[in-house]
Scaffold this motif. Structure first.
Motif, PDB file in Angstrom:
ATOM      1  N   VAL A  97       0.828  -1.210   0.000  1.00 31.65           N
ATOM      2  CA  VAL A  97       0.000   0.000   0.000  1.00 31.65           C
ATOM      3  C   VAL A  97       0.864   1.262   0.000  1.00 31.65           C
ATOM      4  CG1 VAL A  97      -1.706   1.333   1.305  1.00 31.65           C
ATOM      5  CG2 VAL A  97      -1.977  -1.148   1.070  1.00 31.65           C
ATOM      6  N   SER A  98       1.911   1.274   0.795  1.00 30.58           N
ATOM      7  CA  SER A  98       2.773   2.454   0.859  1.00 30.58           C
ATOM      8  C   SER A  98       3.463   2.705  -0.482  1.00 30.58           C
ATOM      9  CB  SER A  98       3.809   2.309   1.980  1.00 30.58           C
ATOM     10  OG  SER A  98       4.648   1.187   1.748  1.00 30.58           O
ATOM     11  N   LEU A  99       3.809   1.644  -1.203  1.00 27.77           N
ATOM     12  CA  LEU A  99       4.404   1.812  -2.530  1.00 27.77           C
ATOM     13  C   LEU A  99       3.397   2.429  -3.500  1.00 27.77           C
ATOM     14  CD1 LEU A  99       6.398  -1.531  -2.909  1.00 27.77           C
ATOM     15  CD2 LEU A  99       7.361   0.752  -2.630  1.00 27.77           C
ATOM     16  N   ALA A 100       2.145   1.963  -3.431  1.00 24.23           N
ATOM     17  CA  ALA A 100       1.113   2.512  -4.312  1.00 24.23           C
ATOM     18  C   ALA A 100       0.876   3.988  -4.027  1.00 24.23           C
ATOM     19  CB  ALA A 100      -0.176   1.721  -4.166  1.00 24.23           C
ATOM     20  N   LEU A 101       0.910   4.359  -2.747  1.00 24.36           N
ATOM     21  CA  LEU A 101       0.757   5.765  -2.388  1.00 24.36           C
ATOM     22  C   LEU A 101       1.932   6.594  -2.921  1.00 24.36           C
ATOM     23  CD1 LEU A 101      -0.554   5.479   1.284  1.00 24.36           C
ATOM     24  CD2 LEU A 101      -1.701   6.712  -0.571  1.00 24.36           C
ATOM     25  N   ALA A 102       3.134   6.050  -2.770  1.00 23.26           N
ATOM     26  CA  ALA A 102       4.326   6.774  -3.222  1.00 23.26           C
ATOM     27  C   ALA A 102       4.312   6.976  -4.737  1.00 23.26           C
ATOM     28  CB  ALA A 102       5.582   6.020  -2.806  1.00 23.26           C
ATOM     29  N   ALA A 103       3.744   6.014  -5.456  1.00 25.12           N
ATOM     30  CA  ALA A 103       3.686   6.113  -6.918  1.00 25.12           C
ATOM     31  C   ALA A 103       2.590   7.050  -7.389  1.00 25.12           C
ATOM     32  CB  ALA A 103       3.477   4.733  -7.527  1.00 25.12           C
ATOM     33  N   GLY A 104       1.671   7.415  -6.492  1.00 24.50           N
ATOM     34  CA  GLY A 104       0.562   8.276  -6.875  1.00 24.50           C
ATOM     35  C   GLY A 104      -0.583   7.540  -7.533  1.00 24.50           C
ATOM     36  N   GLY A 105      -0.538   6.209  -7.477  1.00 23.63           N
ATOM     37  CA  GLY A 105      -1.599   5.427  -8.115  1.00 23.63           C
ATOM     38  C   GLY A 105      -2.882   5.384  -7.311  1.00 23.63           C
ATOM     39  N   ILE A 106      -2.810   5.661  -6.009  1.00 23.94           N
ATOM     40  CA  ILE A 106      -3.990   5.681  -5.148  1.00 23.94           C
ATOM     41  C   ILE A 106      -3.903   6.891  -4.232  1.00 23.94           C
ATOM     42  CG2 ILE A 106      -4.282   3.173  -5.203  1.00 23.94           C
ATOM     43  CD1 ILE A 106      -3.071   3.021  -2.414  1.00 23.94           C
ATOM     44  N   ASP A 107      -5.063   7.304  -3.724  1.00 32.72           N
ATOM     45  CA  ASP A 107      -5.091   8.401  -2.760  1.00 32.72           C
ATOM     46  C   ASP A 107      -5.265   7.819  -1.356  1.00 32.72           C
ATOM     47  OD1 ASP A 107      -7.823   7.752  -2.411  1.00 32.72           O
ATOM     48  OD2 ASP A 107      -8.450   9.263  -3.892  1.00 32.72           O
ATOM     49  N   PRO A 108      -5.161   8.629  -0.311  1.00 30.89           N
ATOM     50  CA  PRO A 108      -5.274   8.105   1.058  1.00 30.89           C
ATOM     51  C   PRO A 108      -6.599   7.403   1.346  1.00 30.89           C
ATOM     52  CG  PRO A 108      -4.225  10.247   1.102  1.00 30.89           C
ATOM     53  CD  PRO A 108      -4.691  10.030  -0.313  1.00 30.89           C
ATOM     54  N   ASP A 109      -7.698   7.848   0.732  1.00 32.27           N
ATOM     55  CA  ASP A 109      -8.986   7.193   0.972  1.00 32.27           C
ATOM     56  C   ASP A 109      -8.992   5.767   0.433  1.00 32.27           C
ATOM     57  OD1 ASP A 109      -9.998   9.409   2.240  1.00 32.27           O
ATOM     58  OD2 ASP A 109     -11.006  10.201   0.445  1.00 32.27           O
ATOM     59  N   LYS A 110      -8.461   5.574  -0.790  1.00 34.44           N
ATOM     60  CA  LYS A 110      -8.385   4.224  -1.355  1.00 34.44           C
ATOM     61  C   LYS A 110      -7.425   3.353  -0.544  1.00 34.44           C
ATOM     62  CE  LYS A 110      -9.594   5.307  -6.144  1.00 34.44           C
ATOM     63  NZ  LYS A 110      -9.138   5.314  -7.561  1.00 34.44           N
ATOM     64  N   ALA A 111      -6.333   3.941  -0.105  1.00 36.14           N
ATOM     65  CA  ALA A 111      -5.385   3.188   0.724  1.00 36.14           C
ATOM     66  C   ALA A 111      -6.057   2.716   2.009  1.00 36.14           C
ATOM     67  CB  ALA A 111      -4.170   4.058   1.046  1.00 36.14           C
ATOM     68  N   ALA A 112      -6.838   3.597   2.628  1.00 39.41           N
ATOM     69  CA  ALA A 112      -7.513   3.237   3.881  1.00 39.41           C
ATOM     70  C   ALA A 112      -8.531   2.120   3.644  1.00 39.41           C
ATOM     71  CB  ALA A 112      -8.201   4.468   4.473  1.00 39.41           C
ATOM     72  N   ARG A 113      -9.223   2.161   2.514  1.00 39.39           N
ATOM     73  CA  ARG A 113     -10.210   1.116   2.227  1.00 39.39           C
ATOM     74  C   ARG A 113      -9.526  -0.238   2.046  1.00 39.39           C
ATOM     75  NH1 ARG A 113     -14.256   0.513  -3.019  1.00 39.39           N
ATOM     76  NH2 ARG A 113     -15.260  -1.410  -2.285  1.00 39.39           N
ATOM     77  N   ILE A 114      -8.425  -0.252   1.304  1.00 37.42           N
ATOM     78  CA  ILE A 114      -7.687  -1.507   1.092  1.00 37.42           C
ATOM     79  C   ILE A 114      -7.136  -2.030   2.421  1.00 37.42           C
ATOM     80  CG2 ILE A 114      -5.621  -2.499   0.029  1.00 37.42           C
ATOM     81  CD1 ILE A 114      -6.155  -0.594  -2.366  1.00 37.42           C
ATOM     82  N   GLU A 115      -6.573  -1.142   3.222  1.00 37.90           N
ATOM     83  CA  GLU A 115      -6.017  -1.568   4.509  1.00 37.90           C
ATOM     84  C   GLU A 115      -7.099  -2.126   5.416  1.00 37.90           C
ATOM     85  OE1 GLU A 115      -3.992   1.913   5.868  1.00 37.90           O
ATOM     86  OE2 GLU A 115      -2.091   1.323   4.920  1.00 37.90           O
ATOM     87  N   ALA A 116      -8.302  -1.553   5.369  1.00 33.12           N
ATOM     88  CA  ALA A 116      -9.399  -2.053   6.198  1.00 33.12           C
ATOM     89  C   ALA A 116      -9.766  -3.488   5.802  1.00 33.12           C
ATOM     90  CB  ALA A 116     -10.604  -1.130   6.063  1.00 33.12           C
ATOM     91  N   ILE A 117      -9.772  -3.760   4.500  1.00 32.63           N
ATOM     92  CA  ILE A 117     -10.053  -5.129   4.033  1.00 32.63           C
ATOM     93  C   ILE A 117      -8.990  -6.097   4.532  1.00 32.63           C
ATOM     94  CG2 ILE A 117     -10.172  -6.585   1.975  1.00 32.63           C
ATOM     95  CD1 ILE A 117     -11.325  -4.081   0.499  1.00 32.63           C
TER      96      ILE A 117
END
Length: 296
Positions: A270-290
């Motif tokens: 998830v942190s790599l996806a955030l660093a690449a700009g492919g996802i925003d914090p809201d999408k990251a939070a949703r994936i982490e919750a799953i």
């Protein structure tokens, strides 16, 4: 008295230990025009195998090798390095180097006390097949740890081998070697997990690997071209939480261990996806919750 200040091509280089790494490195140095003078090994057959392709390479007892060679590579198993260094007499001006990734240079303290220059020389390459490793060594990175004249000599050898140099500070060898494991044997582990999932529907390793290995090559090419973050594929990289949820459900049905490893690896992505700009914090939070939902 010969010493490491001599031109590299004139140095008498010796190997104590004729295992897979020792054979590959000796053959590579010989092919690069260096003078591999002698080998010492408790296994006579291995010593003969190391020496056979090298013109004028002699098979010696360890002490005679230490007496004659300007630069000695100790390429025994890690647990024997200090014992070898402790039992031999060394001399001022010669270089004594081990090729372990994890063993500290302090294991060569006896050689240093005798006046030798000591260091580490660890090729970041796999050595399951010495002949194949010798061919793949050019372009690899070699980690060195040494000071002064020995450091300059080892850097010269790295250049002769067509490799890149990584210089390591003291006290970091175990940490460095653990990091290297993620790029070597843990690829086998991760692919082993993928193959095991294929086997759950009746496929075999022989069927799975030809499908999976080209994907590994493609991912490595992407990493080389774009870096770790931007070179990462997969559903997390594009914020596809629905697919991640399906993965978790399917693997949880298979067995708990497989699902737990997937969750952990996916969370780290998830942190790599955030660093690449492919996802925003809201999408990251949703994936982490799953991924963090307690497993039933």
């Amino acid at each position: 008295m010969p010493h490491t200040r001599a031109p590299i091509a004139e140095l008498k280089i010796g190997f104590i230990g004729a295992g897979r790494l020792g054979r590959a490195l000796a053959w590579s140095l010989d092919a690069a025009g260096c003078r591999v003078h002698a080998v010492a090994s408790r296994g006579a057959a291995r010593a003969a195998e190391l020496a056979a392709p090298i013109a004028h390479c002699l098979q010696y007892p360890a002490q005679r090798l230490a007496d004659e060679c300007d630069l000695v590579f100790i390429t025994t198993p890690d647990g024997a390095i200090q014992a070898i260094a402790d039992e031999l007499q060394w001399r001022e001006g010669q270089g004594v180097v081990h090729c372990s990734g994890a063993t500290e240079v302090s294991a060569l303290a006896k050689a240093a006390a005798d006046g030798a220059m000591v260091g580490g020389f660890h090729p970041m390459q796999t050595f399951a097949d010495p002949a194949a490793a010798a061919k793949s060594l050019p372009g690899s990175t070699i980690t060195i740890e040494a000071q002064g004249e020995l450091s300059r000599t080892l850097l010269g050898l790295v250049e002769c081998l067509g490799c890149a140099a990584n210089q390591l500070p003291p006290g970091m060898r175990a940490r460095y070697h653990a990091a290297a494991g993620y790029a070597s044997q843990y690829i086998n582990v991760v692919l082993g997990e993928a193959v095991r999932i294929w086997q759950s529907w009746g496929a075999t390793e022989a069927q799975a690997l030809p499908a999976l290995v080209p994907m590994v090559r493609g991912t490595l090419a992407s990493i080389e071209a774009a870096g770790l973050a931007k070179g990462m594929p997969g559903p997390v990289s594009r914020g596809d939480a629905g697919t991640v949820e399906k993965h978790v459900a399917a693997l949880s049905e298979l067995d708990g261990d497989t699902a737990r490893l997937y969750r952990e690896l996916c969370l780290r992505s998830v942190s790599l996806a955030l660093a690449a700009g492919g996802i925003d914090p809201d999408k990251a939070a949703r994936i982490e919750a799953i991924l963090r939902v307690p497993q039933a």
